[in-house]
Scaffold this active site. Structure first.
Site: not given
Length: 427
Positions: A20, A71, A263, A285, A335
């Site tokens: 990054c 990134g 999700c 991720d 939740c």
């Protein structure tokens, strides 16, 4: 083996890995550089080719999202994405449509970038945390300078070319107590109409893997997150329903209306994976770590990795490892224990670890229940949720009607909640 997966899945591709141009203090992905012993993380053409060919082969018919993240993906340059767009068009089947998405810090976006993104109808997620004093508290460049003005300049380039963009907002300790300020800035200052708030829950890491049962001081406190979201909700529900779309509110409404969920608050997960620059595929991720490496697209087909037993068990474990306190929790229907990445607080009774944000979630879902019930009732009646802004008396009447009908009755009007417009739940 079936030519494609049984159900659609989402894959976040990281063409520049963790590289990054900024040095945001709370970024959990910077530490992922420790997973790869190479000086430069850049996706080679053979991985790009294998990824896109397998992505379209694996997905069922319908819309297929080609999602780029980091990134900072714009470090790859426009020619890389030109090749990606061309290859995606060649790879898609006749029964598939392509949606290109990109998450960026926007500091490198200029008119050339904006023109390319507009021409190819990219949906762009821009990382912006609020007004300058909030944004620049942690989102700085490698020299320690604030980046707010550069992000705003990038947004203006996108707007000038008509590029659709979403605000991806990290909610950290610097945001605590400023929910209304942050929301007003995003709406009125930045011009955002689609917003996703992402709580910063940061832990120490070893070799890119988080450890321990304590969050760092940069993290939002559980109570602070609940208060932040309640303050935003109070601004939104009085003025902006149907005008500004906040992913958390869309998702809460989906829970009350019996619609599918994102999700974070679904009962199971496992259909949102991550692809690293070298072709490695991870379960999520937020779980780019050795224990959750499924394989590599240069060695194993993407469809096989997505449908593997390991990935299925990863998805089921969200429910099977649910904290014991969730069983009797009033907010469970909305939740479902939150994201497993945030379940690291030891349970004094010896059960599965508790979700760090639990107190915040409970406060938010309790506070918004009446309004969400009222909007769900409007949906069931084939009316717009924005009608809740008519006044408090009408809202109470609609809430009572919703309770009488039952919390999770399916929505018969097929309204299509707007939750999918915010993408890439990452900071």
């Amino acid at each position: 083996m079936a030519p494609h997966t049984a159900a659609p899945f989402h894959l976040l591709a990281k063409p520049a890995g963790s590289t990054c141009n900024l040095a945001c203090e709370y970024c959990y992905f910077r530490a992922k550089a420790a997973l790869y012993a190479c000086s430069e993380q850049r996706m080679p053409d053979e991985v790009l080719d294998a990824y896109l060919r397998q992505l379209f082969a694996a997905q069922p018919s319908g819309e297929v999202s080609v999602a780029w993240q980091g990134g900072e993906p714009t470090l790859m340059g426009i020619p890389f994405f030109e090749r990606a767009v061309e290859l995606a068009e060649r790879c898609r089947r006749g029964d598939q449509r392509v949606e290109h998405t990109l998450q960026t810090n926007a500091t490198l976006i200029d008119d050339e970038w904006a023109a390319f993104l507009a021409e190819n109808r990219f949906l762009v997620g821009v990382s912006i945390d609020g007004p300058a004093e909030v944004h620049d508290a942690h989102r700085r460049d490698p020299l320690g300078r604030g980046t707010h003005e550069h992000v705003i300049a990038g947004i203006r380039c996108l707007e000038a070319r008509g590029v659709q963009w979403n605000a991806l907002v990290a909610v950290s300790a610097a945001s605590e107590g400023r929910g209304a300020d942050v929301y007003r800035f995003l709406k009125d200052g930045a011009g955002a109409r689609f917003v996703q708030f992402i709580p910063v829950v940061e832990r120490p890491t070893r070799k890119g893997v988080p450890f321990g049962g304590e969050a760092t001081p940069r993290s939002i406190t559980p109570e602070g997150y609940g208060s932040f979201m309640i303050d935003v909700f109070e601004e939104w529900v009085r003025r902006d329903v149907g005008r500004v779309f906040v992913q958390q509110f869309d998702d809460a409404l989906a829970a009350h209306a019996g619609e599918p969920r994102m999700c974070l608050h679904s009962a199971a997960c496992g259909r949102a994976l991550a692809l690293e620059f070298n072709g490695d595929v991870y379960s999520c991720d937020h779980f780019v770590q050795p224990d959750h490496l499924l394989g590599n697209v240069l060695e194993t087909s993407l469809a096989r990795l997505v449908e593997s037993g390991r990935q299925a068990e990863f998805g089921r474990s969200k429910a099977t490892a649910l904290p014991l306190d969730c069983a009797a929790c009033r907010a469970r229907f909305a939740c479902n224990g939150g994201c497993p990445k945030d379940r690291f607080v030891p349970d004094p009774s010896g059960g599965p670890d508790l979700n760090y944000l639990c107190a915040g979630y409970q406060a938010f879902f309790a506070h918004t229940e009446d309004a969400m019930q009222a909007m769900a009732a409007l949906l069931r009646a084939g009316r717009a949720p924005a009608e809740i802004m008519l006044g408090a008396d009408e809202a109470q009447d609609l809430s009572r009607a919703a309770r009488a009908a039952g919390r999770n009755d399916p929505c018969p009007c097929g309204s299509g909640l707007k939750a999918k417009r915010c993408h890439g739940a990452r900071r």
